[in-house]
Write a protein that holds these residues in place. Structure first.
Motif, PDB file in Angstrom:
ATOM      1  N   LEU A 143       0.862  -1.175   0.000  1.00  0.00           N
ATOM      2  CA  LEU A 143       0.000   0.000   0.000  1.00  0.00           C
ATOM      3  C   LEU A 143       0.901   1.228   0.000  1.00  0.00           C
ATOM      4  N   LYS A 144       0.533   2.220  -0.776  1.00  0.00           N
ATOM      5  CA  LYS A 144       1.299   3.463  -0.868  1.00  0.00           C
ATOM      6  C   LYS A 144       0.386   4.635  -0.520  1.00  0.00           C
ATOM      7  N   TYR A 145       0.875   5.496   0.380  1.00  0.00           N
ATOM      8  CA  TYR A 145       0.087   6.642   0.823  1.00  0.00           C
ATOM      9  C   TYR A 145       0.995   7.864   0.915  1.00  0.00           C
ATOM     10  N   VAL A 146       0.700   8.877   0.141  1.00  0.00           N
ATOM     11  CA  VAL A 146       1.514  10.096   0.110  1.00  0.00           C
ATOM     12  C   VAL A 146       1.165  10.942   1.329  1.00  0.00           C
ATOM     13  N   LEU A 147       2.142  11.082   2.244  1.00  0.00           N
ATOM     14  CA  LEU A 147       1.945  11.859   3.465  1.00  0.00           C
ATOM     15  C   LEU A 147       2.094  13.348   3.216  1.00  0.00           C
ATOM     16  N   SER A 148       3.032  13.705   2.339  1.00  0.00           N
ATOM     17  CA  SER A 148       3.306  15.101   2.028  1.00  0.00           C
ATOM     18  C   SER A 148       4.014  15.159   0.689  1.00  0.00           C
ATOM     19  N   LYS A 149       4.410  16.354   0.294  1.00  0.00           N
ATOM     20  CA  LYS A 149       5.116  16.501  -0.968  1.00  0.00           C
ATOM     21  C   LYS A 149       6.495  15.862  -0.931  1.00  0.00           C
ATOM     22  N   THR A 150       6.971  15.561   0.256  1.00  0.00           N
ATOM     23  CA  THR A 150       8.301  14.948   0.381  1.00  0.00           C
ATOM     24  C   THR A 150       8.257  13.511   0.883  1.00  0.00           C
ATOM     25  N   THR A 152       6.438   9.670   1.606  1.00  0.00           N
ATOM     26  CA  THR A 152       5.455   8.679   1.182  1.00  0.00           C
ATOM     27  C   THR A 152       5.566   7.441   2.066  1.00  0.00           C
ATOM     28  N   LEU A 153       4.428   6.975   2.570  1.00  0.00           N
ATOM     29  CA  LEU A 153       4.386   5.780   3.411  1.00  0.00           C
ATOM     30  C   LEU A 153       4.157   4.545   2.539  1.00  0.00           C
ATOM     31  N   PHE A 154       5.004   3.523   2.733  1.00  0.00           N
ATOM     32  CA  PHE A 154       4.844   2.232   2.049  1.00  0.00           C
ATOM     33  C   PHE A 154       4.615   1.162   3.100  1.00  0.00           C
ATOM     34  N   VAL A 155       3.560   0.357   2.918  1.00  0.00           N
ATOM     35  CA  VAL A 155       3.267  -0.767   3.790  1.00  0.00           C
ATOM     36  C   VAL A 155       3.384  -2.032   2.936  1.00  0.00           C
ATOM     37  N   THR A 156       4.313  -2.926   3.294  1.00  0.00           N
ATOM     38  CA  THR A 156       4.659  -4.065   2.442  1.00  0.00           C
ATOM     39  C   THR A 156       4.423  -5.383   3.151  1.00  0.00           C
ATOM     40  N   LEU A 157       3.837  -6.353   2.434  1.00  0.00           N
ATOM     41  CA  LEU A 157       3.553  -7.685   2.965  1.00  0.00           C
ATOM     42  C   LEU A 157       4.829  -8.514   3.010  1.00  0.00           C
ATOM     43  N   ASN A 158       5.057  -9.180   4.169  1.00  0.00           N
ATOM     44  CA  ASN A 158       6.196 -10.084   4.317  1.00  0.00           C
ATOM     45  C   ASN A 158       5.797 -11.511   3.970  1.00  0.00           C
ATOM     46  N   GLN A 159       6.792 -12.412   3.921  1.00  0.00           N
ATOM     47  CA  GLN A 159       6.508 -13.814   3.616  1.00  0.00           C
ATOM     48  C   GLN A 159       5.704 -14.497   4.716  1.00  0.00           C
ATOM     49  N   ASP A 160       5.805 -13.951   5.960  1.00  0.00           N
ATOM     50  CA  ASP A 160       5.038 -14.543   7.064  1.00  0.00           C
ATOM     51  C   ASP A 160       3.672 -13.888   7.217  1.00  0.00           C
ATOM     52  N   ASP A 161       3.246 -13.131   6.183  1.00  0.00           N
ATOM     53  CA  ASP A 161       1.938 -12.471   6.141  1.00  0.00           C
ATOM     54  C   ASP A 161       1.801 -11.322   7.144  1.00  0.00           C
ATOM     55  N   SER A 162       2.916 -10.840   7.688  1.00  0.00           N
ATOM     56  CA  SER A 162       2.888  -9.618   8.492  1.00  0.00           C
ATOM     57  C   SER A 162       3.231  -8.445   7.580  1.00  0.00           C
ATOM     58  N   TYR A 163       3.100  -7.232   8.117  1.00  0.00           N
ATOM     59  CA  TYR A 163       3.370  -6.042   7.305  1.00  0.00           C
ATOM     60  C   TYR A 163       4.527  -5.236   7.883  1.00  0.00           C
ATOM     61  N   ASP A 164       5.333  -4.704   6.999  1.00  0.00           N
ATOM     62  CA  ASP A 164       6.400  -3.782   7.363  1.00  0.00           C
ATOM     63  C   ASP A 164       6.065  -2.404   6.811  1.00  0.00           C
ATOM     64  N   THR A 165       6.548  -1.360   7.491  1.00  0.00           N
ATOM     65  CA  THR A 165       6.307   0.001   7.013  1.00  0.00           C
ATOM     66  C   THR A 165       7.639   0.721   6.788  1.00  0.00           C
ATOM     67  N   ALA A 166       7.607   1.618   5.855  1.00  0.00           N
ATOM     68  CA  ALA A 166       8.782   2.451   5.578  1.00  0.00           C
ATOM     69  C   ALA A 166       8.307   3.771   4.999  1.00  0.00           C
ATOM     70  N   ILE A 167       8.967   4.856   5.398  1.00  0.00           N
ATOM     71  CA  ILE A 167       8.662   6.178   4.852  1.00  0.00           C
ATOM     72  C   ILE A 167       9.841   6.606   3.984  1.00  0.00           C
ATOM     73  N   LYS A 168       9.568   6.828   2.724  1.00  0.00           N
ATOM     74  CA  LYS A 168      10.594   7.272   1.795  1.00  0.00           C
ATOM     75  C   LYS A 168      10.449   8.775   1.578  1.00  0.00           C
ATOM     76  N   SER A 169      11.557   9.467   1.745  1.00  0.00           N
ATOM     77  CA  SER A 169      11.552  10.932   1.634  1.00  0.00           C
ATOM     78  C   SER A 169      12.339  11.376   0.408  1.00  0.00           C
ATOM     79  N   LYS A 170      11.758  12.308  -0.308  1.00  0.00           N
ATOM     80  CA  LYS A 170      12.463  12.876  -1.456  1.00  0.00           C
ATOM     81  C   LYS A 170      13.457  13.926  -0.975  1.00  0.00           C
TER      82      LYS A 170
END
Length: 441
Positions: A143-150, A152-170
Motif C-alpha cells: 500500500l502506498k500513501y503520500v503523506l506530504s510533498k516529500t 510517502t508511506l509504504f506498507v509491504t507484505l512479508n513472507q510470514d503475512d505480516s506487514y512492514d512500514t517504511a517512509i521514503k523521503s524525497k
C-alpha cells in the motif's frame, strides 16, 4: 627398394634403420583400455559441451543460502508493484476504500494495527489517494500513501503475512530567493503584492517588532527587502523556509537584520534584534488614536490627557506582554474595564486597558510575547480597542518613541565569523533594492 637402400652410403643406411625402429616402437606401445557401446555411454564427456563442476555444500551453508534468498530486501530483488489508485471521496473511510479495492476487513484490521505509521491511515482526507498492489494470490502486497510533498508511506507484505512500514523521503533542495517592495497603503498589502506568504509577512514583522510599531509607524514610501529560503523537490517549489536576511526602511530610518547560526537575528554590527520591550503589544493593526496629551475624550468630549496609544482591533484579538515582568494588577473597574498592569524590573511599567478577557492573575510572572488577554470594549469606551501605556519611573512616556534598553551583542569569538556574512547579505539586499527601483522606473 632393397636394392636402392643397399646402394646408399653406410651413413644414410643407419639413419633410415633408426627411423623405422622408432616407428615400430610407437605403434606397438600399449594404450588405455577403452570401451564402446552402440548407444554411447551417457556418462562420457561430449566434445564442445560445457559442464559445471559439482561442489558439495554443507547443510549449514545450504540453509543460510535459502535464508539469504528469502530475506533479500525488496530493493535488491527489485520487486515491481502494479498499483491501482483509489481517491478518497467525501464520506469515505478506510473500511469503504478497502472494500472498494477488494480487500477484507481482516486485512484492514491487521494493517492498521501494525504500528503508529499505519494508524495514520485512519486520518485520511477527501482528495488524498491510496494506492494498492496485489500479489499473485490476491493479497495486499503493498500500500502506498503520500503523506506530504516529500514523504510517502509504504506498507509491504512479508513472507510470514505480516506487514512492514517504511517512509521514503524525497531530497529537498534549498535555494535563496529575494523579494521586496514599497508601501503605498499598508505593509500587509505590499507584502502580498511582492509575493510573500502571510506567514512570511508576520515573521518579518516579528523580526523588527522591537524597533517598529507596524500598527502605527508605517508610512507611504516605506520599503522592505528580504532574502529567504525556498524549498524545491524534483524541480517543483513546495514552500518557503526561514528568512535569511531582511531590511526595512521606515520614515527614512534603515533597520537591517541577519540570521545567525543560533537561529536568532542580529544587526550587521552583531547586536540582537530582541530587546527588552516590543514596540506594540498587538500584531500590526490600525490605530484609532496616538499618544496625545491634549486630545478630546471620545465619550465626555472634554480635553483630557491621553497618555498612551489606542490599538483598534476586533474583539478577541490577542494582546501580549511587551516585556518580561510580573503582573502587579489584574482586575476590573468601570473606567478601565478589564485591565492588566505589568512591572518590568524597578524602572518600567506597562498597562493594558479595556480588555475583553484577562488571562493572567495578579502576582503572576510573564514572558515577553506571552498572551495576557484579548482586545475588548469594557469600561468607558465607544468601541473595541486596546489602550496601552508605558511608564518610566512612574512617568508616562510615548510608547512609540521612548528610548528602550539596548540589546545584547554577540560574543567576540562569534562576531569575527558573523560580520563578513552580514556584509555580503547586506550587499545583496542593496542590489535587490536597486534592481527593483530600476525596474519600476
Amino acid at each position: 627398394m632393397v636394392d636402392v637402400v643397399y646402394k646408399l652410403p653406410k651413413k644414410h643406411k643407419l639413419l633410415i634403420i633408426s627411423l623405422i625402429s622408432l616407428m615400430m616402437i610407437v605403434a606397438l606401445w600399449p594404450s588405455e583400455k577403452a570401451t564402446a557401446s552402440k548407444d554411447h555411454d551417457k556418462n562420457a564427456l561430449e566434445v564442445g559441451k560445457r559442464y559445471e563442476l559439482p561442489v558439495k555444500v554443507s547443510e549449514k551453508t545450504e540453509h543460510l543460502t535459502e535464508l539469504n534468498a528469502a530475506d533479500t530486501p525488496s530493493e535488491t530483488k527489485k520487486v515491481e508493484y502494479s498499483f491501482i489508485d483509489h481517491e478518497v471521496k467525501a464520506g469515505d473511510n478506510l473500511a469503504i476504500i478497502f472494500k472498494r479495492a477488494g480487500f477484507s476487513a481482516q486485512t484492514l484490521h491487521q494493517l492498521v494495527n501494525t504500528n503508529e505509521e499505519t494508524r495514520k491511515l485512519t486520518k485520511i482526507h477527501p482528495g488524498e489517494v491510496l494506492s494498492f498492489a496485489k500479489d499473485k494470490d490476491g493479497k495486499l502486497a503493498q500500500l502506498k500513501y503520500v503523506l506530504s510533498k516529500t514523504d510517502t508511506l509504504f506498507v509491504t507484505l512479508n513472507q510470514d503475512d505480516s506487514y512492514d512500514t517504511a517512509i521514503k523521503s524525497k531530497e529537498i533542495e534549498t535555494v535563496a530567493k529575494s523579494a521586496g517592495g514599497e508601501i503605498s497603503s499598508s505593509f500587509w498589502t505590499a507584502g502580498i503584492t511582492s509575493g510573500l506568504s502571510e506567514r512570511q509577512i508576520m515573521n518579518f514583522a516579528d523580526i523588527f517588532g522591537w524597533d517598529v510599531d507596524f500598527a502605527n509607524d508605517i508610512r507611504k514610501g516605506d520599503s522592505f527587502s528580504i532574502i529567504y529560503e525556498s524549498h524545491f523537490v524534483d524541480g517543483e517549489e513546495i514552500g518557503t523556509g526561514k528568512i535569511i536576511a531582511a531590511e526595512f526602511i521606515n520614515q527614512g530610518e534603515r533597520y537591517s537584520a541577519i540570521r545567525h547560526t543560533d537561529g536568532n537575528f542580529y544587526t550587521p554590527e552583531g547586536r540582537s534584534m530582541k530587546k527588552a520591550f516590543l514596540r506594540a503589544p498587538v500584531n500590526f493593526k490600525y490605530i484609532s488614536s496616538s499618544f496625545n496629551p491634549r486630545r478630546k475624550h471620545p465619550v465626555t468630549g472634554r480635553v483630557t490627557a491621553h497618555r498612551g496609544i489606542d490599538y483598534s482591533a476586533r474583539t478577541g484579538t490577542p494582546v501580549v506582554a511587551s516585556g518580561n515582568g510580573k503582573v502587579i494588577k489584574s482586575s476590573y473597574n468601570r473606567l478601565n474595564g478589564n485591565y492588566v498592569f505589568i512591572q518590568h524590573g524597578s524602572k518600567y511599567v506597562t498597562k493594558y486597558l479595556h480588555l475583553n478577557k484577562r488571562m493572567v492573575k495578579t502576582g503572576q510572572k510573564v514572558k515577553q510575547g506571552q498572551k495576557i488577554g484579548t482586545v475588548g470594549a469594557t469600561g468607558r469606551v465607544t468601541g473595541a480597542h486596546l489602550h496601552y501605556e508605558f511608564l518610566v519611573n512612574g512617568v508616562h512616556r510615548n510608547p512609540k518613541t521612548v528610548e528602550l534598553p539596548k540589546s545584547e551583542s554577540l560574543p567576540q569569538d562569534q562576531l569575527a565569523a558573523f560580520k563578513p556574512i552580514a556584509k555580503d547579505l547586506l550587499t545583496q539586499l542593496e542590489r535587490n533594492r536597486e534592481l527593483r527601483l530600476a525596474m519600476n522606473n
